[in-house]
Write a protein that holds these residues in place. Sequence first.
Motif, short mmCIF file in Angstrom:
data_model
loop_
_atom_site.label_atom_id
_atom_site.label_comp_id
_atom_site.label_asym_id
_atom_site.label_seq_id
_atom_site.Cartn_x
_atom_site.Cartn_y
_atom_site.Cartn_z
N PHE A 169 0.83 -1.21 0.00
CA PHE A 169 0.00 0.00 0.00
C PHE A 169 0.86 1.26 0.00
O PHE A 169 0.44 2.29 -0.54
N LYS A 170 2.04 1.21 0.58
CA LYS A 170 2.94 2.36 0.51
C LYS A 170 3.37 2.63 -0.93
O LYS A 170 3.53 3.78 -1.36
N ILE A 171 3.56 1.57 -1.69
CA ILE A 171 3.92 1.73 -3.10
C ILE A 171 2.73 2.21 -3.92
O ILE A 171 2.85 3.11 -4.76
N ALA A 213 -3.09 -4.42 -3.57
CA ALA A 213 -2.97 -3.00 -3.26
C ALA A 213 -2.95 -2.14 -4.50
O ALA A 213 -3.34 -0.96 -4.46
N ASP A 214 -2.53 -2.69 -5.63
CA ASP A 214 -2.43 -1.86 -6.84
C ASP A 214 -3.79 -1.45 -7.40
O ASP A 214 -3.86 -0.62 -8.30
N ALA A 215 -4.89 -2.01 -6.86
CA ALA A 215 -6.23 -1.56 -7.27
C ALA A 215 -6.67 -0.33 -6.48
O ALA A 215 -7.66 0.33 -6.86
N ALA A 216 -5.96 0.02 -5.41
CA ALA A 216 -6.38 1.10 -4.53
C ALA A 216 -6.42 2.47 -5.21
O ALA A 216 -7.37 3.24 -4.99
N PRO A 217 -5.43 2.85 -6.04
CA PRO A 217 -5.50 4.18 -6.67
C PRO A 217 -6.76 4.39 -7.50
O PRO A 217 -7.37 5.47 -7.47
N ALA A 218 -7.19 3.36 -8.23
CA ALA A 218 -8.41 3.49 -9.03
C ALA A 218 -9.63 3.62 -8.13
O ALA A 218 -10.58 4.36 -8.46
#
Length: 313
Positions: free
Chosen positions: A29-31, A95-100
């Motif tokens: 999530f930090k990334i 976690a890479d779905a979080a920005p969207a």
Amino acid sequence: MPENSNVSVAVLLPCYNEEVTIGKVVRDFKIALPQADIYVYDNNSSDRTAEIAAAEGAIVRKEPRQGKGNVIRAMFEDIDADVYVMADGDDTYPADAAPAMVEKIAEGYDMVIGDRLSSTYFQENKRPFHNFGNRLVRGSINGLFHANVTDIMTGYRAFSFTFVKTYPVLSRGFEVETEMTIHSLNNNLRLFEMPIQYRDRPAGSVSKLDTVGDGIKVMGTIFRMIREYKPLPFFGGIGCVLGVFGVVLCGTVTVDFWNTGMVARFPTLIGAVMLVIAGLLLFVTGVVLDVMAKNDRKAFIVESNSFAMLRRR
């Protein structure tokens, strides 16, 4: 979100004995959201969950009341942000779905649902009763609220500030996600479902779910919220069944009286009349409670608008 965005983001990770996975989850999530504050709420863990999370740079707090619902209640009360992203600490959500998801909240949605069931959930999840339970809950809620939500019980969600500050967390355990979805559908909130790639727990990580016990709690939550949010169908339906049964019994006594000129079954007649009266009372109760539920929805809209206005100021 853009690097220069002024939108504040909080990542919420309720945890109980997740030392195997929590370090990777915080790093991911930090990334994915470098501008976000990452909160790990330790729910009486007996392992090194809190220590590992703190070492990875998360803000660690403790919640002594056991249960995921209690943890989420504390999170929603304590933390202020423009956008909230909630996930589990077991590394099952990407976690890479979080920005969207954050982008959708910034566009104006109240809640974004990370939809596992449209992607890899049924392939990754090796617990058949969990899969059956998801289908049962989804069908029950969608049928009642005339909705089309795919994943009712996912733990991966994003919320607006107004949703977090106006949502009353009543559940204590894992049934809280079901409660969130019903609350949103009942109050006609703006929902967006986003398919995500679910993965099963890695080796060494143990699920805290009790298939039977938590399933009973979820169904109990659905029953309770149907009674509260849809009182007319609930009480009116029961009342109609009792009333029809009472009318049928009255009809049989009336037929006997027509043929013989005597009322030979007084106990049946008395019971039938009582059933009809009970049915009418239940129907009237449903009507009164339905009016009260509509007034509650109106009050919720006013409260939500007030919170949104205060936030803008």
